[in-house]
Motif scaffolding. Structure first.
Motif, mmCIF file in Angstrom:
data_model
loop_
_atom_site.group_PDB
_atom_site.id
_atom_site.type_symbol
_atom_site.label_atom_id
_atom_site.label_comp_id
_atom_site.label_asym_id
_atom_site.label_seq_id
_atom_site.Cartn_x
_atom_site.Cartn_y
_atom_site.Cartn_z
ATOM 1 N N ARG A 12 0.850 -1.184 0.000
ATOM 2 C CA ARG A 12 0.000 0.000 0.000
ATOM 3 C C ARG A 12 0.891 1.241 0.000
ATOM 4 N NH1 ARG A 12 -2.619 -4.785 -0.162
ATOM 5 N NH2 ARG A 12 -4.848 -4.588 0.331
ATOM 6 N N ASN A 13 0.373 2.301 -0.545
ATOM 7 C CA ASN A 13 1.152 3.533 -0.661
ATOM 8 C C ASN A 13 1.052 4.331 0.642
ATOM 9 O OD1 ASN A 13 2.626 5.678 -1.580
ATOM 10 N ND2 ASN A 13 0.936 6.595 -2.733
ATOM 11 N N THR A 14 1.922 3.993 1.596
ATOM 12 C CA THR A 14 1.939 4.695 2.881
ATOM 13 C C THR A 14 3.022 5.761 2.939
ATOM 14 O OG1 THR A 14 3.462 3.082 3.842
ATOM 15 C CG2 THR A 14 1.102 2.629 4.070
ATOM 16 N N GLU B 217 -8.578 -7.975 2.093
ATOM 17 C CA GLU B 217 -7.888 -6.862 1.431
ATOM 18 C C GLU B 217 -8.407 -5.526 1.970
ATOM 19 O OE1 GLU B 217 -5.448 -6.759 -0.637
ATOM 20 O OE2 GLU B 217 -5.240 -8.746 -1.536
ATOM 21 N N ASP C 68 -6.281 -2.666 3.818
ATOM 22 C CA ASP C 68 -6.389 -1.271 3.366
ATOM 23 C C ASP C 68 -6.650 -0.341 4.540
ATOM 24 O OD1 ASP C 68 -5.976 -1.876 0.705
ATOM 25 O OD2 ASP C 68 -8.111 -1.983 0.209
ATOM 26 N N SER D 223 -4.404 2.644 6.075
ATOM 27 C CA SER D 223 -4.955 3.946 5.704
ATOM 28 C C SER D 223 -4.581 4.988 6.752
ATOM 29 C CB SER D 223 -6.473 3.876 5.570
ATOM 30 O OG SER D 223 -7.067 3.699 6.854
#
Length: 451
Positions: free
Chosen positions: A110-112, A275, A279, A283
Motif C-alpha cells: 500500500r502507498n503509505t 484486502e 487497506d 490507511s
C-alpha cells in the motif's frame, strides 16, 4: 359478509406481501460477511480497529482468534480446516514460518510513504507476502526509585546488562513464548555472531531475576519492584496499566526498530474482505489509531511518525547487514530450545557460577594455574551446546520445528536430549574449575552487591 372479508383479504394480500418484501430487502442488504483475524495482540489493541473497521464497513463482521505468537502460528499451520483470513502479529519470523509453510498469499504493498528499510530492517516482506504497519523499538524498562535504592546505575546499552552489578536484577520473557523476545535474541545472535551472541546471553542469564511466562510480565515485574530492569519492547513498557508505577522506558543507542506486520492467509475464504481490512490498517485513519494511548504504536506512515523515531546515524544492532528474517525462521525452534535449556532452566546455576567467577576475578589472582582455571571456566560458561558449524549440520526440519509443538519426532527428542547433556557437561566442568580455583586461595570474599 364472509365474501366481503375474503375480498378484503385478497385485495390486501399483495400489499402484505410487498410489506414483507420491504422488511426482507433491508435484512438482505445488511447481511454481514465474516472476516476471521488471527492475532497475538490483546483486546486493548484490536478492539479499536475492529470497531472502526465495522463502522466503516457495515457489511463486515470481524471475528478475532487471539493467541500468543507461537500458538497463533501453530493454529494457522495445524488447523487448516478452521476459517481464518488474516494473520496479524509483531514477530516477523512468525510470518516467515507461515510463508515457508505456504500459509500466506501474495499481497500488494500500500502507498503509505514508508521507506523500504528502518534501522536496517525491511518494512515490508521483500518477497511480497506480508506488510509492515507499525514500528516498535526494543529497550529497557526500569524503575528509578528501585535502582536508586539498590545503588545501581541506569543501563545504557546491551553490553551494560552483562555487568555483574545487575545480578538478580533483570527480567525477560522466554522467546519460546514471546515472538518479540525471540526477535531480540535473534538480533543479538545475528549482530554478534552465534558464539559471541550466546556468550552474551549466558552472562545475561547469570544476571536474571526471573523469566516471565508472558511478555506483559516484564514491565509488570518492574512496576511491582520484583526486579529492577526489564528487557522489552516500547508498547509493552508504556502500557497505561503501569501509568502510576513510575516506570521509565529507554531506547539504547544500539536499539532495534522492527515492523509489526499483517498478511492474508492462503486459505482465506473472504479475500476481498481481508484486502479491505489491510487497506484500513494502512490507511490514514487506521494509522492514526496506532497513536491512541491504549495502543501506543509508531505508524509506518512518515507523516504520522515524525519525531517518534531517533536519528539513524548512531550505533545500532543489525548495523552490518540488517535482519535476516528467513534465517531467524529457519532456526526458530533450535534457538528457542537452546534458550529454554541453557538460559531458562539453568538460570539459577548460571547465576551461581557467574557470581563465583566475578568474585574470583575481583580478588586479583596472580597464580597462573588459578587464572588458567578461571579462564577455562569462563569459556565453558560462555560456550553454547552447538557451535555455528555444528548447527549447519542439524537437519533443517529439526531447526525449524516448534519446541512447544504438540507432537515431537524421535529425532527432535534425541536432539533435545543431546543438547541438555552438552549443557550439563559444560556447566559441571565450569563449576569444578571454579571450585578448584577458589580452594587454591582459601575462602572467596563475596562482594556485597553480589549477595
Amino acid at each position: 359478509m364472509t365474501r366481503f372479508r375474503f375480498d378484503i383479504v385478497a385485495a390486501l394480500l399483495p400489499l402484505i406481501t410487498l410489506g414483507f418484501m420491504a422488511f426482507a430487502g433491508p435484512a438482505r442488504a445488511v447481511e454481514k460477511q465474516e472476516l476471521v483475524v488471527v492475532t497475538s495482540y490483546p483486546p486493548s489493541f484490536f478492539e479499536p480497529f475492529r470497531a472502526a473497521f465495522e463502522r466503516a464497513n457495515a457489511d463486515m463482521r470481524v471475528t478475532i482468534v487471539q493467541r500468543n505468537t507461537a500458538s497463533a502460528s501453530r493454529f494457522v499451520i495445524e488447523k487448516a480446516d478452521v476459517p481464518a483470513d488474516i494473520f496479524w502479529a509483531s514477530a516477523a519470523d512468525a510470518f516467515e514460518l507461515l510463508k515457508r509453510n505456504g500459509s500466506l498469499r501474495p499481497i500488494a504493498p500500500r502507498n503509505t510513504g514508508a521507506p523500504d528499510h528502518v534501522f536496517g530492517y525491511p518494512v515490508n516482506d521483500p518477497q511480497g507476502y506480508y506488510l509492515g504497519f507499525a514500528l516498535s523499538g526494543y529497550g529497557f524498562v526500569y524503575n528509578p526509585a528501585h535502582l536508586a535504592r539498590s545503588k545501581l546505575p541506569v543501563p545504557e546499552d546491551w553490553q551494560d546488562l552483562l555487568n555483574p552489578v545487575y545480578s538478580g536484577q533483570i527480567g525477560i520473557t522466554t522467546p519460546s513464548r514471546s515472538g518479540t523476545t525471540h526477535l531480540i535474541v535473534e538480533a543479538l545472535l545475528q549482530t554478534y555472531g552465534w558464539e559471541k551472541g550466546w556468550a552474551m546471553l549466558s552472562q545475561l542469564g547469570g544476571n536474571l531475576s526471573t523469566v516471565t511466562a508472558r511478555s506483559f510480565g516484564v514491565a509488570s515485574g518492574v512496576a511491582q519492584r520484583r526486579f529492577s530492569i526489564g528487557i522489552t519492547i516500547d508498547f509493552l513498557a508504556t502500557s497505561p496499566d503501569f501509568a502510576g508505577a513510575g516506570n521509565v522506558f529507554v531506547l539504547p543507542p544500539d536499539t532495534v526498530f522492527v515492523p509489526a506486520s499483517i498478511g492474508i492467509l492462503s486459505r482465506a475464504r473472504n479475500v476481498p474482505g481481508a484486502e479491505r481490512f489491510v487497506d484500513f490498517v494502512l490507511s490514514e485513519a487506521g494509522q492514526k489509531l496506532l497513536l491512541s494511548p491504549a495502543i501506543a504504536r509508531i505508524p509506518v506512515n512518515p507523516a504520522l511518525n515524525s519525531g517518534l523515531l531517533p536519528q539513524e546515524d548512531g550505533e545500532r544492532l543489525l548495523k552490518s547487514g540488517g535482519f535476516d528474517a528467513a534465517l531467524s525462521a529457519r532456526r526458530y525452534g533450535l534457538v528457542n530450545l537452546i534458550f529454554d535449556d541453557y538460559i531458562v532452566r539453568r538460570r539459577a546455576t548460571l547465576a551461581r557460577l557467574w557470581k563465583r567467577a566475578a568474585d574470583l576475578e575481583a580478588m586479583n589472582i596472580e597464580d597462573a594455574q588459578r587464572l588458567s582455571m578461571l579462564a577455562r571456566a569462563r569459556r565453558l560458561l560462555r560456550q553454547p551446546p552447538l557451535s555455528a558449524s555444528e548447527v549447519a549440520n542439524v537437519a533443517e526440519a529439526l531447526q525449524g520445528e516448534w519446541p512447544r509443538g504438540v507432537a515431537r519426532s524421535p529425532a527432535h527428542a534425541e536432539l533435545a536430549s543431546r543438547l541438555r547433556a552438552l549443557i550439563e557437561q559444560n556447566l559441571n566442568e565450569a563449576e569444578q574449575l571454579l571450585s578448584s580455583a577458589a580452594r587454591s586461595g582459601g575462602p572467596v570474599n563475596l562482594h556485597p552487591w553480589r549477595q
